[in-house]
Each structure stands twice: as C-alpha cells, then as structure tokens.
Design a protein around this motif. Sequence first.
Motif, PDB file in Angstrom:
ATOM      1  N   THR A 520     146.511 -20.935  88.749  1.00 46.10           N
ATOM      2  CA  THR A 520     147.869 -21.997  87.921  1.00 46.10           C
ATOM      3  C   THR A 520     149.194 -21.747  89.162  1.00 46.10           C
ATOM      4  N   GLY A 521     148.684 -20.312  88.744  1.00 49.17           N
ATOM      5  CA  GLY A 521     149.645 -19.105  89.857  1.00 49.17           C
ATOM      6  C   GLY A 521     150.373 -19.200  91.219  1.00 49.17           C
ATOM      7  N   GLY A 522     149.293 -20.045  91.681  1.00 51.40           N
ATOM      8  CA  GLY A 522     148.983 -21.064  93.241  1.00 51.40           C
ATOM      9  C   GLY A 522     148.334 -19.487  94.079  1.00 51.40           C
ATOM     10  N   ARG A 523     147.684 -18.424  93.343  1.00 53.79           N
ATOM     11  CA  ARG A 523     147.210 -17.032  94.258  1.00 53.79           C
ATOM     12  C   ARG A 523     145.634 -17.293  94.379  1.00 53.79           C
ATOM     13  N   GLY A 524     145.121 -17.169  95.243  1.00 60.27           N
ATOM     14  CA  GLY A 524     144.293 -17.469  95.077  1.00 60.27           C
ATOM     15  C   GLY A 524     143.094 -16.222  94.867  1.00 60.27           C
ATOM     16  N   TYR A 525     142.058 -15.985  94.296  1.00 57.57           N
ATOM     17  CA  TYR A 525     141.207 -14.878  93.607  1.00 57.57           C
ATOM     18  C   TYR A 525     139.527 -14.776  94.164  1.00 57.57           C
ATOM     19  N   ARG A 526     138.778 -13.755  93.762  1.00 59.25           N
ATOM     20  CA  ARG A 526     137.693 -13.699  94.694  1.00 59.25           C
ATOM     21  C   ARG A 526     136.761 -12.669  93.429  1.00 59.25           C
ATOM     22  N   LEU A 527     136.200 -12.809  93.008  1.00 59.39           N
ATOM     23  CA  LEU A 527     134.808 -12.687  92.391  1.00 59.39           C
ATOM     24  C   LEU A 527     133.438 -11.849  92.859  1.00 59.39           C
ATOM     25  N   ASP A 528     133.088 -10.974  92.704  1.00 51.53           N
ATOM     26  CA  ASP A 528     131.706 -11.251  93.213  1.00 51.53           C
ATOM     27  C   ASP A 528     130.568 -12.161  92.295  1.00 51.53           C
ATOM     28  N   ALA A 529     129.873 -12.890  93.960  1.00 54.94           N
ATOM     29  CA  ALA A 529     129.158 -13.703  93.178  1.00 54.94           C
ATOM     30  C   ALA A 529     127.556 -13.705  92.355  1.00 54.94           C
ATOM     31  N   ALA A 530     127.851 -12.368  92.086  1.00 60.28           N
ATOM     32  CA  ALA A 530     126.620 -12.056  91.358  1.00 60.28           C
ATOM     33  C   ALA A 530     126.925 -11.304  89.987  1.00 60.28           C
ATOM     34  N   HIS A 531     127.905 -11.863  89.909  1.00 60.82           N
ATOM     35  CA  HIS A 531     128.625 -11.614  88.515  1.00 60.82           C
ATOM     36  C   HIS A 531     127.871 -12.780  88.005  1.00 60.82           C
ATOM     37  N   HIS A 532     127.570 -12.429  86.292  1.00 61.67           N
ATOM     38  CA  HIS A 532     127.435 -13.910  85.796  1.00 61.67           C
ATOM     39  C   HIS A 532     128.930 -14.607  85.123  1.00 61.67           C
ATOM     40  N   LEU A 533     130.364 -14.064  85.215  1.00 59.65           N
ATOM     41  CA  LEU A 533     131.166 -14.958  85.252  1.00 59.65           C
ATOM     42  C   LEU A 533     131.682 -15.483  86.681  1.00 59.65           C
ATOM     43  N   ALA A 534     131.113 -15.723  87.729  1.00 60.35           N
ATOM     44  CA  ALA A 534     130.964 -16.587  88.611  1.00 60.35           C
ATOM     45  C   ALA A 534     130.331 -17.742  88.273  1.00 60.35           C
ATOM     46  N   ARG A 535     129.406 -18.209  87.175  1.00 64.87           N
ATOM     47  CA  ARG A 535     128.556 -19.206  86.847  1.00 64.87           C
ATOM     48  C   ARG A 535     129.823 -20.088  85.885  1.00 64.87           C
ATOM     49  N   SER A 536     131.323 -19.737  85.631  1.00 66.61           N
ATOM     50  CA  SER A 536     131.979 -20.184  84.611  1.00 66.61           C
ATOM     51  C   SER A 536     133.061 -20.846  85.528  1.00 66.61           C
ATOM     52  N   GLU A 537     132.952 -22.304  85.174  1.00 66.16           N
ATOM     53  CA  GLU A 537     134.053 -23.421  85.415  1.00 66.16           C
ATOM     54  C   GLU A 537     135.827 -22.731  85.541  1.00 66.16           C
ATOM     55  N   TRP A 538     135.697 -22.253  84.918  1.00 66.79           N
ATOM     56  CA  TRP A 538     137.385 -21.494  84.528  1.00 66.79           C
ATOM     57  C   TRP A 538     137.016 -19.736  83.660  1.00 66.79           C
ATOM     58  N   LEU A 539     138.166 -19.020  84.540  1.00 65.92           N
ATOM     59  CA  LEU A 539     138.467 -18.000  83.397  1.00 65.92           C
ATOM     60  C   LEU A 539     139.734 -17.768  83.027  1.00 65.92           C
ATOM     61  N   ALA A 540     140.227 -16.531  82.113  1.00 62.88           N
ATOM     62  CA  ALA A 540     141.490 -16.579  82.087  1.00 62.88           C
ATOM     63  C   ALA A 540     141.203 -14.878  82.422  1.00 62.88           C
ATOM     64  N   VAL A 541     141.913 -14.633  83.308  1.00 63.35           N
ATOM     65  CA  VAL A 541     142.441 -13.371  84.323  1.00 63.35           C
ATOM     66  C   VAL A 541     143.239 -12.848  83.937  1.00 63.35           C
ATOM     67  N   ALA A 542     142.752 -11.232  83.021  1.00 60.14           N
ATOM     68  CA  ALA A 542     143.836 -10.332  82.755  1.00 60.14           C
ATOM     69  C   ALA A 542     144.215  -9.546  83.872  1.00 60.14           C
ATOM     70  N   ASP A 543     143.369  -9.483  85.250  1.00 59.29           N
ATOM     71  CA  ASP A 543     144.145  -8.320  86.212  1.00 59.29           C
ATOM     72  C   ASP A 543     143.494  -8.544  87.061  1.00 59.29           C
ATOM     73  N   VAL A 544     143.964  -8.436  89.123  1.00 58.97           N
ATOM     74  CA  VAL A 544     143.169  -8.436  89.546  1.00 58.97           C
ATOM     75  C   VAL A 544     143.860  -7.370  90.677  1.00 58.97           C
ATOM     76  N   GLN A 545     142.954  -7.049  91.644  1.00 63.96           N
ATOM     77  CA  GLN A 545     143.222  -6.004  91.938  1.00 63.96           C
ATOM     78  C   GLN A 545     143.243  -6.400  93.802  1.00 63.96           C
ATOM     79  N   GLY A 546     144.158  -5.820  95.035  1.00 68.32           N
ATOM     80  CA  GLY A 546     143.737  -6.766  95.994  1.00 68.32           C
ATOM     81  C   GLY A 546     145.056  -7.224  96.945  1.00 68.32           C
TER      82      GLY A 546
END
Length: 814
Positions: A520-546
């Motif tokens: 929602t803030g306009g930033r793009g994120y990445r997630l390991d596609a093999a992680h089970h969270l990758a199957r969700s449509e929406w995420l509430a994100v607490a922390d990102v690195q990179g």
Amino acid sequence: MDLPVLEVLNAIKAALAHSSTLVLIAPPGAGKTTAVAPLLLDQPWCTGQILLLSPRRLAARAAAERMADLAGEAVGQTIGYATRMDSRQSSATQILVLTEGIFRNRIQADPELAGVSAVLFDEVHERNLDSDFGLALALDAQSAFRPDLRLIAMSATLDGARFADAMGGAPIIESQGRSDPLTLRHIGRKADARIEDEMASAIRRALGEEDGDILAFLPGLAEIERTADRLAGVNAEIHPLHGTLDAASQRAAIRKGTDRKIVLATSIAETSLTIDGVRIVVDSGLARRALYDRAAGSTQLVTQRVSRAAATQRAGRAARQAPGVAYRLWEEAATAGLPPYDSPEILQADLSALVLDCAIWGVSDPAALRWIDPPPAAAVSEARARLRELDAIDPDDRPTRHGRAMARLPLPPRLAHMLITAAGMGIGSTAAEMAVLISERGLGGNDPDLETRRDRWKRDRGQRADASRGLARRWRGLVAGGDSGHTENRHDAIAICVALAFPDRIARRRGASGEYWASTGGRGYRLDAAHHLARSEWLAVADVQGAAGGARITAAAAIEPSTVEQLFADRIETENSARFDPATRRIEAQTGRRLGAIILTQGGSVSLSADTIANALIEGVRTHGLTMLNFRGAPALLRARASFAGIDTLTDNALMTRLDDWLPPIVAGKRDLDEIASGALHDALAALLDWNERKTIDARAPAEFSSPAGTRHAIDYGAESPAVTLRVQAVFGLDCHPVVGVNDMPLILSLTSPAGRPIQTTRDLPGFWRGSWADVAKDMRGAYPRHNWPDRPWEATASLKTKKALARNRGIGD
C-alpha cells in the motif's frame, strides 16, 4: 583507584561549582564511566540522584555492577541500573545507570527531573539518536525549569568543542587516557573468502603467536555463530557477546575465566566495557548498522566498513590492562580510506518517535531545540506524515490524545499505536507479543511467518525467552482494555496487529508464484516462492530487508482481504490519480478504487498534464529516495569524487534537502525517471557546486590519471580506495607510487597485460618493480614477445607500442 580521571577531579568539581554544564573528554581507560559519578555525591549542589546514561543495556548493567563492587555493595542499593529488560534499584539508590531510551521516557514524564541533581551523558561521541535527543531535552529543561541541574557530556574523542557550543559554552576538561603499549598488525584478508573463515584463521594464528584472551569483532550474530563453528576444537573457551544474549551469558563473556578465552563480539564491545583478561583483538573491520532506508520505508541492517574512530576504539580494547596486540583484517594503507567517524544516527534514522516526542514537549519544529546536528528536514516531513497516518498528531502537528498515549509507552510509535488500538479490539495480549517479537531480533527464530515464530518463542524455555515473555506481559499491562477469550483466540489476531502497526506495508501478491508483492505504501517486496506464505493473496508485513523495489519480506502474517477492507475502510479512495510506481519508476495515470498504492478495483486510464506528471515524479523521488534515479556513470563518478574530496554538497541528505532546486528541470516533459539522460543528471549535479567546490574536487579527487605513456584513465572512487586500471607498460619509467587526496592516499593500480588481462594490483609500485616484476616479466615475454619487457621498468620508456613500432618511431625521430 588509580585512574587518570582522578587527576582532573578537582577541576571537574570546581567547574561544576560555577557552571551547570561541562564537557569531559576522557579517552578509553581514563575511568570516566565508573569513577566520576560516585565522586560527585559529596558536592554541595548534589542533593538528589545522579543519572548516568549509557548507550547499551550491557554497558549500563556492567557499569552499575562495577561501581557497586568498588563500593562494596550489592547492585541496587546506592548504585542501581534500569534498562528496558531489567532493573535493579531501590529507595536508597543515589546513582542510577540507565539506557538513553529510558531517560527519554523519564524526562518526558517529568520535565523538571524532580529529585535529580545531575545527568551524565556517557560516550556521547557515539552520536546515538536517543543520546542526542536526551541532551537536547535536558538542555531545554535546564533552561526552562532547572538552572541548578548539572549536565555533563562525557566523550572519548577530541570533538568536545561542538558539544560545548551546543551546551551554551560549557567548560571543557580533558583527562589523559590509560593504555599500555599496543601493537597493530595489518594481516589483510582474501577478498573472495568468507569473513568467518578469515576470522577463524586469524584467531588461530593469534592463539599461537600471543598470550592472553582474545576479543574478536564481527559484524553480526550469524558471523559469530559461523566463526564459533570453525573454531571447534581450539584450546580455549568460546563466548559470544551481542545484544540479544541473556544477562548471565553476557556476564560470563566479560569476566575473567580460569581458562583462556575467546570472545566473539559485535560492536557492542567497542566502548564502555573492559573485558578482563583481553590482550589480543582480532578485528574484521566490519560492523552491522541499522540504517533507515527511506526508499524501502524500513530500517535495514547494513554491513559496512568501520570508521577510523571505531577501529581505534576496537584496537584499544587489547591494551586496557596490559600490553596488547590488534590483528586487523585489512592492509595498513586502507586505514586512510576508512570514514573518520560513524555518521550521527539522527542523520540516517526514522525520526517518527523524535517528532512525536518533540510535539509532546511543546516544540512543533524539532529544529528549535539545541542539537549537535539538527534533524534533516526531509526526514522530519516524512515522520510527520507517518504520525498523521497513525492519528498521533493533528494537521497542525499538535499531539492528539491518542499520540500522547502512544508516547507514554516504551515503544516506537508504530508499535505503541498497535498496542493501544489492539487492546481496544480485545487482542492486546497478542499485540504485546508482536511488539516483543518485532523489536527483539532472534526470538522464535527467523521464519518469515510471525505465527510460526510466536509458537516457537512460546515453547522456548531459555532465560532470554522467559524475560521477553515477562516484558510482553508488562507492556500489555500498560494499556487499558480487556481481552476476552473469544476475541483473543481469533485466528487473524496476529495479522490485524501487524496491519495496525504497518498500514503502509500491507501487501498484495503480484503474480501466481507469490514471489513478487506490491504494498500500500508503493514499495515492491519479494518473498521466497517456496514459503507457505507465498500462497496467500494478502500479507500484513512487519519487516523487510534489502533494497527498495525488491526488499525481502522477513516477518509477516497472512491477512484476509475482507479484514483489510474492514480495518481501513476510511482510507479506501476512488479517484483519478498519478501514481508513481517505484518498481518501474514510471507514472501510472488511472481511475479506480484504491488503498494507498494498491488498486482494489480499476477503471480506465485518464490523461494527465505534463506538470502533474513532473510533480508526481518529484514526489516519487522524495518518498522513495535517490535510488529511484540512475546515478551510474558520470553522475556516480562526480558524487564519489565530491565525497572523497570532503565536499558534502552531493551527499544523499544534501540532495534530498535541495531536491526542488535541481530535479524539476530534468524531469520536465518526462513520464519515466529512466528517460533522464545521464548527461543531464550530471550537469544538474555539477550546477549545485560553486567555483571553490569544483576547484577543490579537481585538486583532491582528479577524474583521471595521466600515465607516463600519455594515456588517460578514469579513477574509480567507488572502490575501497581510489583505483585505476591500465596496462602495465603505461607506467614504465615511474619510480614513485601515484597518490591522490589531501592525505596522499596511494592510488590502487590494477595493472593488466596488453590483452587487458589482470597481472597485478598494487599500492606500492616501486616495491612491485623490485619484487615480483621479474616473474611477471618472464611470463609476459613468453605471452607477448613483440612487446618490451625490461628488467628495470622504472628506467624504461613508457609506451603501449610493440618493440618494432617503438624502434620505428625512434628512427623517424633520429
């Protein structure tokens, strides 16, 4: 006690008898941390408590325990301490050692500091945000309420004049340090090797060459653990030392043991600590710093080279109690290329808490306070926008009732907002647990799924886990609102809490794989596609690195779309808009229903004026940072040269501050930041430099190196040290190494064969000529027989031509 600071004790007492402020410069080993406060208790003006501020929990606890031990008492009697995780004090406590964050909360709650006679700010040269802010508040309180309050800034460096000026012309007293002879050994390291392998090798070497315990500096916990694995089997105890350790393990690391000891530490051990028995320091030359990345909208952990000041502090740990030796994993010449000091945290931190605290203090503009370095205007503006989003301040920048409640909590604004709001929804206990998990790194492991992490944390029976669970209960008790069993057990409680704290990081999957996400803030994120969270449509994100545009999600929880709409119904808008997409760096003109930068339902495209597009591009850079612009090539070289020459005009902070001066002309008529030509960007930056600055850059950081052969080669100032690549034949006839800069820093020469293949990198050309050149020349004669390969190249003619062409030219000349 035989401490150097005692020699200036009478001068300190005399100064404080007539002045309410003082700057004490006392190098490591002088005894300022543990000796000054107890010796002020007998002064006529000292009728209340003395507060000693320490930058770290470990240092605060160790200082209190050391002073109590010297006084022959248990800690918590005359001398106590208070940190976020632990406290030992009583009604009899006259000296209280506390972390800077605890002091900030205390002075906000009681601006008059009733019952306090003096505040000592220790290690102010570290320039922590809480330290700078605490000093600014204390000076303001002293001026308004407490002219009798003594404020003492204690520093280990000679930069006391800036503190004295900020403190109204405070007297400066300088003490001598105490250290035994120190030997520095620059052993270098292989650039392509893992740092833990190199450190383990250096530690084994030091064990064999020297006596005494070893203190090794590594950038972070992961490197400490891997180095410890590689040291398995050595004849010494191995102790980690970092901020996430429990108190007992930290004490074991800093106390002298019966066997030889190796302490693997982060920069936590640079200052304020004496580790008994250490005679050897092994320094990786690296540190992990928390830097606020405006483009990513989060605080990132970045591994950096240490500053020269930090390297000196680290080496000095070896000579605190006896002669010592410091092994440095870099070459001696590279020391000159290290930054002189660490950058003040106020210039690179998220200022949300500071701006809220200033508003509550009654200062709408933080610049009105007395600072060593004032907070950057762009960072203050961003913090205000976030605080309005959290309903902490009103449109006039005054604190709301909710904002005041947030500030009373010992938490950053995001987490304080989460805890208060969630408690009102009946899920306060979950919010308190999330606050602990998010703020205390490493609890429950490192799985991106916060639910998995919380489950592991709750099963952990270690001392640190127990203490942190107690902390969560204390935080929960600080806010009103009951938890009913029904609501507290709702399956999406974790996601709701995270969404409340980080509404700008709610993310929606951008593709079927689940690797790419839009926030929602306009930033793009990445997630390991093999992680089970990758199957969700929406995420509430607490922390990102990179890096922004591709920051990796490191902590999140799945959230239902319906929950997002319910939580943020008042923020969903339907409008025509010019949206800057940081992933593509383009402007998208659309109409539709959106939550922040995420389009919930989309209509057709609309046309926008050139001015609207240009303004949106400028705001995109203002929001997401300079990484949105292509600084490769000539613009990057100019900025690197300016930095090397000591000119601050083109730093990130300076460019962001003057964004409206230089960016509008070069985005006019553009729809895409990638359309900006490198030459136009270079010219815009160059126009910011005045004549004297340009002359200084040309003199101290020339753009090119002119070789004896008459060739010109661009100097790379983005490397560890200024470097240039050229054929070895171009420097024939040169018998002194070329240097640049005011400190005559050796230019790194990357010498190549006639075919451009690397043959030698050197900072000592005469040494190369008289050393390994004979072997190089032998190889070159076989590979390139048509070229000249002299035995004494420092006396030869520099030329890139073949022997035949060179002879032909000589014949023409004759």
